[in-house]
Enzyme design. Structure first.
Site, PDB file in Angstrom:
ATOM      1  N   GLU A  55      -6.821   4.534   7.707  1.00 26.05           N
ATOM      2  CA  GLU A  55      -6.647   5.960   7.386  1.00 26.05           C
ATOM      3  C   GLU A  55      -7.904   6.534   6.753  1.00 26.05           C
ATOM      4  OE1 GLU A  55      -2.949   5.366   5.352  1.00 26.05           O
ATOM      5  OE2 GLU A  55      -2.051   4.838   7.282  1.00 26.05           O
ATOM      6  N   GLU A  74      -4.910  -4.936  10.615  1.00 27.67           N
ATOM      7  CA  GLU A  74      -3.910  -3.883  10.797  1.00 27.67           C
ATOM      8  C   GLU A  74      -4.192  -3.116  12.087  1.00 27.67           C
ATOM      9  OE1 GLU A  74      -2.054  -2.778   6.766  1.00 27.67           O
ATOM     10  OE2 GLU A  74      -3.807  -1.498   7.012  1.00 27.67           O
ATOM     11  N   SER A  91       3.853  -1.865  10.215  1.00 35.79           N
ATOM     12  CA  SER A  91       5.304  -1.892  10.381  1.00 35.79           C
ATOM     13  C   SER A  91       5.954  -3.233  10.024  1.00 35.79           C
ATOM     14  CB  SER A  91       5.703  -1.460  11.802  1.00 35.79           C
ATOM     15  OG  SER A  91       5.266  -0.122  12.041  1.00 35.79           O
ATOM     16  N   LYS A 110      -0.012   4.193  -0.232  1.00 34.42           N
ATOM     17  CA  LYS A 110      -0.708   5.351   0.353  1.00 34.42           C
ATOM     18  C   LYS A 110      -0.542   6.545  -0.594  1.00 34.42           C
ATOM     19  CE  LYS A 110      -0.109   3.147   4.758  1.00 34.42           C
ATOM     20  NZ  LYS A 110      -0.063   3.229   6.201  1.00 34.42           N
ATOM     21  N   ASN A 134       0.856  -1.183   0.000  1.00 34.94           N
ATOM     22  CA  ASN A 134       0.000   0.000   0.000  1.00 34.94           C
ATOM     23  C   ASN A 134       0.895   1.238   0.000  1.00 34.94           C
ATOM     24  OD1 ASN A 134      -1.821   2.025   0.465  1.00 34.94           O
ATOM     25  ND2 ASN A 134      -2.431   1.316   2.519  1.00 34.94           N
ATOM     26  N   GLY A 155       2.821   2.475  10.656  1.00 37.21           N
ATOM     27  CA  GLY A 155       3.724   3.603  10.480  1.00 37.21           C
ATOM     28  C   GLY A 155       4.498   3.995  11.728  1.00 37.21           C
ATOM     29  N   HIS A 213      -9.399   0.831   4.836  1.00 31.84           N
ATOM     30  CA  HIS A 213      -8.136   1.123   5.518  1.00 31.84           C
ATOM     31  C   HIS A 213      -8.384   2.076   6.690  1.00 31.84           C
ATOM     32  CE1 HIS A 213      -4.082   2.402   6.375  1.00 31.84           C
ATOM     33  NE2 HIS A 213      -3.697   1.295   5.784  1.00 31.84           N
TER      34      HIS A 213
HETATM   35  P1  13P Z   1       3.229   0.558   7.526  1.00 38.44           P
HETATM   36  O1  13P Z   1       3.749  -0.731   6.927  1.00 38.44           O
HETATM   37  O2  13P Z   1       3.899   1.772   6.963  1.00 38.44           O
HETATM   38  O3  13P Z   1       3.166   0.495   9.001  1.00 38.44           O
HETATM   39  O4  13P Z   1       1.701   0.672   6.999  1.00 38.44           O
HETATM   40  C1  13P Z   1       0.868  -0.418   7.120  1.00 38.44           C
HETATM   41  C2  13P Z   1      -0.382  -0.131   6.380  1.00 38.44           C
HETATM   42  O5  13P Z   1      -1.163   0.730   6.756  1.00 38.44           O
HETATM   43  C3  13P Z   1      -0.640  -0.891   5.157  1.00 38.44           C
HETATM   44  O6  13P Z   1      -1.932  -0.691   4.681  1.00 38.44           O
END
Ligand code: 13P
Length: 251
Positions: free
Chosen positions: A97, A168, A214, A11, A9, A174, A95
């Site tokens: 976010e 997640e 992560s 983002k 992803n 992150g 997601h």
């Molecule tokens: P990170 O791997 O940057 O922690 O993000 C995970 C994520 O949100 C994947 O959709």
């Protein structure tokens, strides 16, 4: 056995140049032949990424979000029909976010989007996971169940062959603080038990549950022997060369 699955992803990151570098790296890499990979760049680069990807069917390109309608007066949304039109077969939905940062997407809307995508021929990486406060309050599984229930209510049993669940935990996204393989396995097992209760034993054994938060080239291999962890949804590390190590972490 469930096929190992690794999603990337991106983002809201990347340029035409950096996406070219990432896709070409995968074009040239030695990749495990028993792993399914889906790269999800920002929507603006989907067609481009799909055009330069030479590793299909091993590597596919996916969107990060789609809408509940194929066309109409919905400014700024992504159409599943348009994805089909350019040969895209996957999307991420739900997601954290989108649930908490860029939009206030709720479980009902995510269920509706999931059903619409599948009915339109697009496969879904469906994200769930608890906030830090929820983890501290000991309600991780309740949150995951609540997030899944509207989708469970909408999908037919056949629909589930087009869904991959990504667990997640929001506190791990992150932050560099991945869940331990043991903690992730425990939650994955509980999620699978819940799917078993709702969908039956056979189907619950077929649905892949990815871990996200992560995950990186160094820690991916530590999840290797965890029975209910069927892959990763990777953010930051999917932009880097170590993404190849994650893809190959089950060999
Ligand atoms: P990170 O791997 O940057 O922690 O993000 C995970 C994520 O949100 C994947 O959709």
């Amino acid at each position: 056995a469930r096929t190992f699955f690794v999603g990337g992803n991106f983002k809201l990151n990347g340029t035409k140049e950096s996406i070219k570098t990432i896709v070409e790296r995968l074009n040239e890499a030695k990749l495990a032949s028993n792993t399914e990979v889906v790269l999800c760049p920002p929507a603006i680069y989907l067609d481009y990424a799909n055009t330069i990807n030479k590793r299909s069917p091993l590597v596919k390109i996916g969107a990060q979000n789609t809408y509940t309608k194929a066309s109409g007066a919905y400014t700024g949304e992504n159409s599943v029909a348009a994805l089909k039109d350019i040969g895209i077969e996957w999307t991420i939905l739900g997601h954290s976010e989108r649930r908490t940062v860029v939009a206030r997407e709720d479980d009902e809307l995510i269920a509706e989007k999931t059903k619409f995508a599948i009915d339109s021929g697009i496969n879904v990486i469906l994200c769930i996971g608890e906030l830090l406060e929820e983890r501290k309050a000991g309600i991780t599984l309740d949150v995951c169940k609540k997030q899944l229930l509207p989708t469970i209510a909408k999908l037919t049993k056949e629909d589930w062959s087009h869904v991959v669940i990504a667990y997640e935990p929001v506190w791990a996204i992150g932050t560099g603080l991945a869940a331990t393989p043991e903690d992730a396995q425990e939650t994955h097992k509980q999620i699978r038990d819940f799917l078993k209760e709702k969908l039956g034993a056979e189907l619950s054994e077929q649905i892949r549950i990815l871990y996200g938060g992560s995950a990186n080239g160094a820690n991916a291999v530590t999840f290797k022997d965890k029975a209910d962890i069927d892959g990763f949804l990777v953010g930051g590390a999917s932009l880097k060369p170590e993404f190849v190590d994650i893809i190959n972490s089950r060999q």
